[in-house]
Motif scaffolding. Structure first.
Motif, PDB file in Angstrom:
ATOM      1  N   GLU A  37       0.785  -1.232   0.000  1.00 13.86           N
ATOM      2  CA  GLU A  37       0.000   0.000   0.000  1.00 13.86           C
ATOM      3  C   GLU A  37       0.818   1.283   0.000  1.00 13.86           C
ATOM      4  O   GLU A  37       0.333   2.328  -0.441  1.00 13.86           O
ATOM      5  N   VAL A  38       2.081   1.232   0.470  1.00 17.71           N
ATOM      6  CA  VAL A  38       2.802   2.480   0.725  1.00 17.71           C
ATOM      7  C   VAL A  38       3.491   3.064  -0.507  1.00 17.71           C
ATOM      8  O   VAL A  38       3.466   4.267  -0.729  1.00 17.71           O
ATOM      9  N   THR A  39       4.106   2.215  -1.307  1.00 17.68           N
ATOM     10  CA  THR A  39       4.909   2.745  -2.416  1.00 17.68           C
ATOM     11  C   THR A  39       4.205   2.629  -3.768  1.00 17.68           C
ATOM     12  O   THR A  39       4.807   2.873  -4.802  1.00 17.68           O
ATOM     13  N   SER A  40       2.924   2.248  -3.766  1.00 16.21           N
ATOM     14  CA  SER A  40       2.248   2.043  -5.044  1.00 16.21           C
ATOM     15  C   SER A  40       1.198   3.088  -5.452  1.00 16.21           C
ATOM     16  O   SER A  40       0.921   3.217  -6.641  1.00 16.21           O
ATOM     17  N   PRO A  41       0.586   3.831  -4.510  1.00 15.56           N
ATOM     18  CA  PRO A  41      -0.537   4.679  -4.953  1.00 15.56           C
ATOM     19  C   PRO A  41      -0.148   5.665  -6.054  1.00 15.56           C
ATOM     20  O   PRO A  41      -0.896   5.824  -7.037  1.00 15.56           O
ATOM     21  N   GLN A  42       1.020   6.290  -5.921  1.00  9.26           N
ATOM     22  CA  GLN A  42       1.437   7.284  -6.911  1.00  9.26           C
ATOM     23  C   GLN A  42       1.732   6.622  -8.257  1.00  9.26           C
ATOM     24  O   GLN A  42       1.587   7.243  -9.313  1.00  9.26           O
ATOM     25  N   ALA A  43       2.150   5.346  -8.218  1.00  6.35           N
ATOM     26  CA  ALA A  43       2.414   4.625  -9.471  1.00  6.35           C
ATOM     27  C   ALA A  43       1.109   4.320 -10.201  1.00  6.35           C
ATOM     28  O   ALA A  43       1.021   4.474 -11.423  1.00  6.35           O
ATOM     29  N   PHE A  44       0.097   3.903  -9.453  1.00  4.58           N
ATOM     30  CA  PHE A  44      -1.199   3.651 -10.092  1.00  4.58           C
ATOM     31  C   PHE A  44      -1.794   4.952 -10.640  1.00  4.58           C
ATOM     32  O   PHE A  44      -2.400   4.962 -11.713  1.00  4.58           O
ATOM     33  N   SER A  45      -1.613   6.055  -9.892  1.00  8.75           N
ATOM     34  CA  SER A  45      -2.092   7.346 -10.408  1.00  8.75           C
ATOM     35  C   SER A  45      -1.417   7.657 -11.733  1.00  8.75           C
ATOM     36  O   SER A  45      -2.056   8.150 -12.667  1.00  8.75           O
ATOM     37  N   GLY A  46      -0.118   7.376 -11.797  1.00  8.45           N
ATOM     38  CA  GLY A  46       0.650   7.617 -13.028  1.00  8.45           C
ATOM     39  C   GLY A  46       0.074   6.812 -14.191  1.00  8.45           C
ATOM     40  O   GLY A  46      -0.088   7.321 -15.303  1.00  8.45           O
ATOM     41  N   LEU A  47      -0.239   5.546 -13.929  1.00  6.04           N
ATOM     42  CA  LEU A  47      -0.820   4.696 -14.984  1.00  6.04           C
ATOM     43  C   LEU A  47      -2.122   5.294 -15.496  1.00  6.04           C
ATOM     44  O   LEU A  47      -2.374   5.360 -16.696  1.00  6.04           O
ATOM     45  N   THR A  63      -0.598  -6.975  -1.432  1.00  6.80           N
ATOM     46  CA  THR A  63      -1.119  -7.159  -0.089  1.00  6.80           C
ATOM     47  C   THR A  63      -0.888  -5.872   0.707  1.00  6.80           C
ATOM     48  O   THR A  63      -0.210  -4.960   0.225  1.00  6.80           O
ATOM     49  N   VAL A  64      -1.471  -5.801   1.892  1.00  3.55           N
ATOM     50  CA  VAL A  64      -1.247  -4.638   2.763  1.00  3.55           C
ATOM     51  C   VAL A  64      -0.513  -5.099   4.014  1.00  3.55           C
ATOM     52  O   VAL A  64      -0.805  -6.159   4.555  1.00  3.55           O
ATOM     53  N   ASP A  65       0.446  -4.313   4.454  1.00  2.00           N
ATOM     54  CA  ASP A  65       1.243  -4.720   5.611  1.00  2.00           C
ATOM     55  C   ASP A  65       1.817  -3.533   6.394  1.00  2.00           C
ATOM     56  O   ASP A  65       1.771  -3.503   7.614  1.00  2.00           O
ATOM     57  N   HIS A  66       2.319  -2.512   5.705  1.00  2.00           N
ATOM     58  CA  HIS A  66       3.098  -1.457   6.364  1.00  2.00           C
ATOM     59  C   HIS A  66       2.264  -0.562   7.276  1.00  2.00           C
ATOM     60  O   HIS A  66       2.610  -0.346   8.423  1.00  2.00           O
ATOM     61  N   ILE A  98      -5.624  -6.987 -10.264  1.00  2.00           N
ATOM     62  CA  ILE A  98      -4.446  -7.604  -9.638  1.00  2.00           C
ATOM     63  C   ILE A  98      -4.879  -8.499  -8.471  1.00  2.00           C
ATOM     64  O   ILE A  98      -5.659  -8.077  -7.630  1.00  2.00           O
ATOM     65  N   PRO A  99      -4.362  -9.730  -8.415  1.00  2.00           N
ATOM     66  CA  PRO A  99      -4.658 -10.565  -7.256  1.00  2.00           C
ATOM     67  C   PRO A  99      -4.193  -9.881  -5.971  1.00  2.00           C
ATOM     68  O   PRO A  99      -3.127  -9.251  -5.950  1.00  2.00           O
ATOM     69  N   TYR A 100      -4.999 -10.021  -4.928  1.00  2.00           N
ATOM     70  CA  TYR A 100      -4.814  -9.150  -3.765  1.00  2.00           C
ATOM     71  C   TYR A 100      -5.237  -9.858  -2.486  1.00  2.00           C
ATOM     72  O   TYR A 100      -6.325 -10.439  -2.418  1.00  2.00           O
ATOM     73  N   PHE A 101      -4.360  -9.846  -1.484  1.00  2.00           N
ATOM     74  CA  PHE A 101      -4.728 -10.298  -0.152  1.00  2.00           C
ATOM     75  C   PHE A 101      -4.991  -9.056   0.690  1.00  2.00           C
ATOM     76  O   PHE A 101      -4.054  -8.414   1.162  1.00  2.00           O
ATOM     77  N   GLY A 102      -6.253  -8.701   0.888  1.00  2.00           N
ATOM     78  CA  GLY A 102      -6.594  -7.468   1.587  1.00  2.00           C
ATOM     79  C   GLY A 102      -6.524  -7.587   3.095  1.00  2.00           C
ATOM     80  O   GLY A 102      -6.164  -8.638   3.642  1.00  2.00           O
ATOM     81  N   PHE A 103      -6.873  -6.499   3.739  1.00  2.00           N
ATOM     82  CA  PHE A 103      -6.762  -6.385   5.200  1.00  2.00           C
ATOM     83  C   PHE A 103      -7.504  -7.506   5.910  1.00  2.00           C
ATOM     84  O   PHE A 103      -7.035  -8.051   6.908  1.00  2.00           O
ATOM     85  N   GLN A 104      -8.660  -7.871   5.406  1.00  2.00           N
ATOM     86  CA  GLN A 104      -9.469  -8.899   6.071  1.00  2.00           C
ATOM     87  C   GLN A 104      -9.245 -10.291   5.488  1.00  2.00           C
ATOM     88  O   GLN A 104      -9.859 -11.250   5.930  1.00  2.00           O
ATOM     89  N   LYS A 106      -7.806 -13.877   4.834  1.00  2.00           N
ATOM     90  CA  LYS A 106      -7.243 -14.818   5.805  1.00  2.00           C
ATOM     91  C   LYS A 106      -5.768 -15.125   5.529  1.00  2.00           C
ATOM     92  O   LYS A 106      -5.099 -15.749   6.345  1.00  2.00           O
ATOM     93  N   ASP A 107      -5.261 -14.708   4.380  1.00  2.00           N
ATOM     94  CA  ASP A 107      -3.861 -14.958   4.053  1.00  2.00           C
ATOM     95  C   ASP A 107      -3.019 -13.689   3.950  1.00  2.00           C
ATOM     96  O   ASP A 107      -1.902 -13.705   3.447  1.00  2.00           O
ATOM     97  N   GLN A 108      -3.557 -12.584   4.474  1.00  2.00           N
ATOM     98  CA  GLN A 108      -2.806 -11.321   4.457  1.00  2.00           C
ATOM     99  C   GLN A 108      -1.519 -11.486   5.265  1.00  2.00           C
ATOM    100  O   GLN A 108      -1.428 -12.331   6.166  1.00  2.00           O
ATOM    101  N   GLY A 109      -0.526 -10.676   4.945  1.00  2.00           N
ATOM    102  CA  GLY A 109       0.720 -10.736   5.701  1.00  2.00           C
ATOM    103  C   GLY A 109       1.754  -9.807   5.114  1.00  2.00           C
ATOM    104  O   GLY A 109       1.486  -9.110   4.135  1.00  2.00           O
ATOM    105  N   ILE A 110       2.941  -9.810   5.717  1.00  2.00           N
ATOM    106  CA  ILE A 110       4.030  -8.985   5.195  1.00  2.00           C
ATOM    107  C   ILE A 110       4.387  -9.498   3.803  1.00  2.00           C
ATOM    108  O   ILE A 110       4.514 -10.707   3.587  1.00  2.00           O
ATOM    109  N   VAL A 111       4.532  -8.575   2.893  1.00  2.00           N
ATOM    110  CA  VAL A 111       4.698  -8.924   1.478  1.00  2.00           C
ATOM    111  C   VAL A 111       5.841  -9.937   1.262  1.00  2.00           C
ATOM    112  O   VAL A 111       5.715 -10.872   0.479  1.00  2.00           O
TER     113      VAL A 111
END
Ligand code: SF4
Lengths: 469, 199
Positions: A37-47, A63-66, A98-104, A106-111
């Motif tokens: 979640e931290v280093t990607s939002p500006q990249a998606f905006s760019g796309l 996934t989300v972790d930070h 994009i395949p995604y393990f979100g906050f809720q 069951k397999d979310q975790g540190i990337v």
């Protein structure tokens, strides 16, 4: 004519060249792009601004972790800015498929924990992520390195990166680790030996009998901190331990494809006679548990040692840096660190939050209590690890000892999710960075192995775990 | 790309990206407003007021385009927020004896020049600044030179492709998309056998 012997680093590189042009960096194909979640939002905006799609959503995983809290998942994310960031990744993953393990999930975790855990990370791959600890995936014989947000955008758009070849650096670790000495101590010893800029411009290959003897989880711990010695990547050539770990995992090849893949992977290890640009040897038998005393991971020493004295350093900038570090840490030169009072113990992060790390910590905490003066946090790297640990009753060991057992995430490795030190507090942490404020503004971090961290939690002071074995 | 500027000094080795911009500011989803957060924990008191003695809070630094730092600048995380914050503050170049790899790449993509000099020249510049704090340096990316009155003409290294991109304003993503045919050909060969995440 037999071809020139090559290192695994060269082989993986050569296998991924899409185009090469005189004077320009190579165009390198990327097999796996991990997104958080931290280093990607500006990249998606760019796309979006360019009207581009993600070229290969099938080679991308998010996934989300930070910035995600490690409080019970039944609770909402209280920080509105973090909440918006997590929601943004979710929206981006949906919009771009994009395949995604979100906050809720069951397999979310540190990337860097979920990649290997799910068999996404495989030998011979190029793996990137907008995160410097992408080096973790090198444990599988992948060329894995961190990139910035512009490069994240580049990979999303093209599945390629423009890269110059790095130098190769063999870090050979022979012998065997003594009782109480862990994989973490190997990498902390390397950082102390060559300093945090020692590997700049290089990719490490870890070789030698002590590396071969490590489990996959331990290899991940070592590769994870390659960046802490300045190298953008670090890897271990795959062997049977690698294949055993991978077999049957969710995204690993199956059936005939598996056999085909293993046959290919067996070609990867460095050829006899291949030359590296740099070499270094470490004797595993001579290693002791390590601990850092300063404000970068290179400022470390054996736990039996004494804090160095700036007045003995000739180079003025180096001397000032050490002085500044010791002032920040409020430590006296010449004194041992063992016995130093601490306030927090953090067991977690992409360096040391896997099942074997939790088992190591539990082996010390079982039947003991953590010091009343110490807040002890145990944070599994993924929800899957959490379930496994609970299945073997590790959570009970931690709770009975008086430690907190939390949900998966980066937690106190990085002070941006609510878990943090308060100014002046000391922690023994199994994470990877002791930079000023890394674990919370004004916080002071001693990096160490899960064994050392657990031992220190029990006594309330920095402790040589060998005294408790 | 050519500019002349006074020099702001933070002569500390191994300045990591957590110092350049602390992680708690990375929860943003935009690139804006980071200049005020540059070196936040060194720059502001606990109550948020600026520390008057910290160099970045001086008018002189605010008018300067060149930062001089110690060895191994930008080590640590891959956060591009670091060069974004430096640029937004007003820096166009950082002078050091070495840069961490990812920081260097991120900087070049944001028109911030990671200017590598030898230890000797680094010291000469520091001495010159000690003698004259208002000294101006000139940076010429095309000629790859760093100069100042009374100093050497220092030739600094820069990746030729990165230099070309800086000078010609090349959009790297645009450049790579021109290789579509090659990328497609690579993929066709590669994924004839290789697994992807979906199978
Ligand atoms: S655990 Fe720490 S080092 Fe690892 S990805 Fe999270 S913040 Fe980065």
């Amino acid at each position: 004519m037999p071809s020139k012997p090559r290192t695994i680093i060269e082989k993986v590189w050569d296998n991924h060249i899409v185009a090469e042009r005189e004077g320009a960096p190579s165009l390198l194909f990327i097999d796996l792009h991990l997104v958080h979640e931290v280093t990607s939002p500006q990249a998606f905006s760019g796309l979006r601004q360019r009207g581009l799609k993600v070229r290969r959503p099938d080679l991308t995983f998010a996934t989300v972790d930070h910035s995600t809290p490690t409080t019970p998942r039944s609770l909402p994310i209280v920080d509105p800015i973090a909440k918006a960031q997590v929601a943004q990744l979710e929206a981006n993953a949906q919009e771009f498929g994009i395949p995604y393990f979100g906050f809720q999930n069951k397999d979310q975790g540190i990337v860097h924990v979920i990649g290997p855990e799910n068999g996404l990370t495989q030998p011979g791959m190029t793996v990137v992520c907008g995160d410097s600890h992408t080096a973790t995936h090198g444990a599988f014989g992948a060329l894995a390195f961190g990139i910035g947000t512009s490069e994240v955008e580049m990979v999303l758009a093209t599945q390629c990166l423009l890269q110059r070849r790095s130098k190769s650096y063999e870090v050979r670790v022979d012998g065997s680790l003594k009782k109480g000495v862990a994989a973490k101590d190997i990498i902390l010893a390397l950082c102390a030996k060559i300093g945090i800029g020692g590997g700049t411009g290089c990719v490490f290959e870890y070789t030698g009998s002590a590396i071969r003897a490590l489990t996959m989880e331990e290899r991940m711990t070592v590769c994870n901190m390659s960046i802490e010695a300045g190298a953008r990547a670090g890897l271990v050539a795959p062997d049977d331990a690698t294949y055993e770990y991978l077999a049957g995992r969710r995204f690993a090849p199956k059936g005939a494809k598996w056999d085909e893949a293993v046959a290919k992977w067996r070609q990867l290890p460095t050829d006899d006679g291949a030359a590296y640009d740099h070499n270094l040897s470490i004797d595993a038998d001579s290693l002791e548990p390590m601990i850092t005393f300063g404000t970068n991971p290179g400022m470390g020493m054996a736990i039996s040692g004494a804090v160095p004295d700036p007045s003995t350093i000739a180079d003025p900038l180096e001397r000032d840096s050490l002085r500044k570090a010791l002032a920040y840490m409020a430590l006296e030169p010449g004194k041992p660190l063992a016995g130093q009072k601490i306030d927090v113990v953090f067991i977690g992060s992409c360096t040391n939050s896997r099942l074997s790390d939790l088992r190591a910590a539990a082996s010390i905490l079982k039947g003991r209590k953590v010091s009343e003066k110490v807040r002890t946090m145990v944070v599994p790297g993924s929800q899957e690890i959490k379930r496994q640990a609970e299945a073997e009753g590790l959570d009970e060991v931690f709770r009975a000892a008086g430690a907190e057992w939390r949900e998966a995430g980066c937690s106190m490795c990085i002070a941006m999710n609510g878990d943090q030190l308060t100014p002046g507090q000391y922690s023994v942490s199994t994470s990877n960075r002791n930079f000023e404020g890394r674990q919370g503004k004004g916080g002071r971090t001693f990096l160490a192995s899960p064994l050392t961290a657990a031992a220190s939690a029990v006594t309330g002071v920095v402790t040589d775990v060998r005294t408790l074995l | 790309m050519k500019f002349e500027s006074t020099v702001t000094q933070i002569p500390v080795d191994n300045i990591d990206t957590d110092q350049i911009i602390p992680a708690r500011f990375l929860k943003t989803i935009s690139k804006d407003g980071l200049g005020d957060q540059l070196f936040f924990d060194w720059r502001y008191n606990a109550d948020g007021s600026p520390k008057p003695e910290f160099i970045l809070n001086t008018e002189k630094a605010k008018a300067s385009n060149v930062l001089l730092a110690g060895d191994n600048f930008g080590c640590g995380s891959s956060r591009e927020h670091a060069p974004w914050a430096l640029s937004q503050y007003g820096f166009q170049a950082v002078i050091s004896t070495s840069f961490a790899d990812i920081f260097k790449q991120n900087s070049l993509k944001n028109r911030l020049v990671p200017l590598v000099v030898s230890r000797e020249v680094h010291q000469q510049l520091r001495d010159a600044l000690a003698a004259n704090p208002d000294l101006k340096v000139s940076v010429d990316v095309e000629a790859q030179t760093l100069t100042w009155s009374g100093g050497p003409v220092e030739q600094f290294p820069i990746d030729p492709f990165a230099k070309h991109c800086l000078l010609a304003g090349v959009d790297e993503i645009g450049y790579v998309t021109q290789h579509e045919a090659q990328i497609a050909a690579y993929e066709a060969e590669r994924f004839a056998t290789l697994n992807t995440l979906t199978n």
